[in-house]
Design a protein around this motif. Structure first.
Motif, PDB file in Angstrom:
ATOM      1  N   HIS A 164      13.710  21.844 -19.179  1.00  0.00           N
ATOM      2  CA  HIS A 164      14.779  20.914 -19.548  1.00  0.00           C
ATOM      3  C   HIS A 164      15.862  21.604 -20.382  1.00  0.00           C
ATOM      4  N   LEU A 165      15.511  22.734 -20.987  1.00  0.00           N
ATOM      5  CA  LEU A 165      16.439  23.372 -21.905  1.00  0.00           C
ATOM      6  C   LEU A 165      17.513  24.158 -21.161  1.00  0.00           C
ATOM      7  N   GLY A 166      18.735  24.049 -21.632  1.00  0.00           N
ATOM      8  CA  GLY A 166      19.818  24.842 -21.053  1.00  0.00           C
ATOM      9  C   GLY A 166      19.805  26.264 -21.574  1.00  0.00           C
ATOM     10  N   ALA A 167      19.225  26.447 -22.763  1.00  0.00           N
ATOM     11  CA  ALA A 167      19.155  27.772 -23.378  1.00  0.00           C
ATOM     12  C   ALA A 167      17.728  28.007 -23.876  1.00  0.00           C
TER      13      ALA A 167
END
Lengths: 207, 271
Positions: free
Chosen positions: B62-65
């Motif tokens: 789910h994390l963009g980074a």
């Protein structure tokens, strides 16, 4: 300045989006990210009066950026502690700390944090704090040809312009206590009534 | 459906916590504590750890980074999300430590019981933090009692059914008589599934689902109904090893569909 705030005169705004474009240009924002955005609120329709049909259509604009709230929920919920609030109330997001979880975007009732798909991180309006510190207005305020945008101390803005409290379709102010003063358009009340009527109706099918 | 990975994380972590609780309760009731080192404790704990780690791995998607994920516990002072991640990590760590002790036959019985109790407590804290993370005052659809109730219901339902299905592969003398325990777990799962479906129906009457996602609600109800039938069959006729696993898969699908629907109730603001 004790408390930084934006002022917006919805009765003067023409929806030209000069503020939106100026902010995007100044901050080199990519496609899909708009720290200041202009939204149209419209309603009304055609009403029959005797043998005639009369138009009662209305429209007005809302120019929104970050409201640098008194109780910024973005700062409360961010797991990476990427937000900080200055003594003058300006809320700044350090995108380099951002995880890209978008939790702040869920929490903000104004949709202010903008997720950048390209970077995988969130960013938002920082009130052009460097310009404000230098005694200059934020870029959006300087760009507005109708002088519908202003900034300054929140108490002074309220004393000068008054405040409509909640202007449709903005959420209730007690959620995050936004530092925002708005002069509503004359049709804002009618928009709110129509919005409430639409919200109360059926939205979709049975599960 | 951008939140698919979060749906997987929440469902799997609730399954792991619920399974640990039910295994611990069964161990306490039979006088064979979960940390006693009998033949089935290690596989159960191993499954709990594997499920929790799988959920945590899914949350990374789910994390963009993801490279900044190490900062996720930086705001314990006010962020329920930070607290949730800390509790999930500690839960996994304590379960892993318990597995190591059992595997090496190290540590005293008191230490093992203490770790087991700590893991159960961390699981409870994890569920509480998870529920609070979604009870945002600015998201009315989530800020109700239904959120923690449904999260707890998922943990108990999947935990009981997961342990019951796992015991389908256990020798008959496990836990002093595995068949009675299996029936107890299936009975608990049947009642909990009925409660979850009733809660779901109540929740849906409060929220008018747009047509574009009402199919998810139909899937959730259909799978839940199938789960009720399968659990009823298991209680009446037993079921070997295949039917319990199928029942678990169907109910897991129902809960996952319900969780995806939960995420869809948050209205995307167009301001």
């Amino acid at each position: 300045m004790n408390r930084f705030a934006f002022y917006f005169d919805s009765s003067s705004c023409t929806g030209c989006k000069a503020c939106q474009v100026a902010c995007k240009d100044h901050n080199r924002l990519p496609v899909g990210v708009t720290w200041r955005r202009v939204r149209e609120v419209s309603g009304g329709g055609w009403e029959r009066r005797g043998d005639a049909w009369v138009s009662s259509v209305f429209a007005y604009q809302l120019s929104l950026a970050c409201n640098h709230c008194q109780r910024p929920i973005c700062l409360e919920v961010c797991p990476a502690a990427a937000y900080r609030q200055r003594p003058d109330g300006i809320v700044i997001l350090d995108s380099s700390r951002c995880l890209g979880c978008r939790y702040c975007g869920w929490a903000c009732p104004y949709g202010t944090p903008q997720y950048d798909e390209r970077l995988g991180r969130t960013s938002k309006c920082h009130g052009c704090f460097e310009q404000v510190d230098a005694g200059q207005p934020p870029t959006c305020v300087a760009a507005c040809p109708m002088r519908a945008l202003d900034f300054g101390d929140h108490a002074e803005l309220l004393a000068r312009h008054g405040s409509a409290g909640v202007v449709f379709p903005l959420p209730e102010a007690d959620l995050t206590e936004p530092a925002l003063s708005v002069t509503p358009h004359r049709e804002a009340g009618r928009a709110a009534r129509e919005g409430a009527r639409l919200a109360g109706g059926p939205e979709g099918g049975e599960p | 459906m951008k939140e698919r990975s979060l749906a997987v994380f929440t469902v799997l972590s609730q399954l792991a916590v619920g399974a640990l609780w039910f295994w611990a309760v069964a161990g306490w009731a039979t006088g064979q504590p979960v940390a006693a080192g009998d033949g089935w404790t290690l596989p159960v704990l191993g499954a709990v750890l594997a499920v929790m780690l799988s959920g945590l791995a899914a949350s990374f998607l789910h994390l963009g980074a993801p490279s900044s994920a190490w900062r996720a516990c930086s705001n314990l002072r006010s962020s329920w999300l930070s607290r949730e991640i800390l509790c999930a990590s500690l839960f996994a760590g304590v379960v892993a430590a318990l597995i190591v002790l059992l595997r090496l036959d190290a540590g005293t019985a008191a230490l093992r019981r203490g770790l087991a109790g700590l893991a159960a407590l961390l699981g409870l804290l994890l569920l509480a933090c998870m529920a609070q993370a979604y009870r945002l005052r600015t998201v009315p659809a989530w800020d109700t009692w239904i959120t923690p109730a449904s999260f707890a219901g998922t943990a108990l339902l999947l935990g009981s059914l997961g342990v019951g299905a796992g015991l389908a592969f256990a020798p008959a003398d496990t836990m002093g008589g595995v068949e009675n325990w299996r029936r107890a777990f299936f009975l608990a799962a049947l009642m909990l599934l009925g409660l979850q479906l009733a809660l779901f129906r109540f929740w849906m009457t409060r929220w008018r689902a747009p047509r574009r996602i009402s199919h998810l609600a139909r899937i959730r109800v259909a799978l839940g109904g199938c789960g009720l039938v399968l659990l009823g069959a298991l209680l009446v006729a037993g079921g070997g090893t295949a039917l319990p696993v199928v029942a678990f898969g169907v109910v897991l699908g129902a809960e996952t569909a319900g969780r995806l629907l939960f995420y869809e109730t948050r209205t995307e603001r167009e301001l």
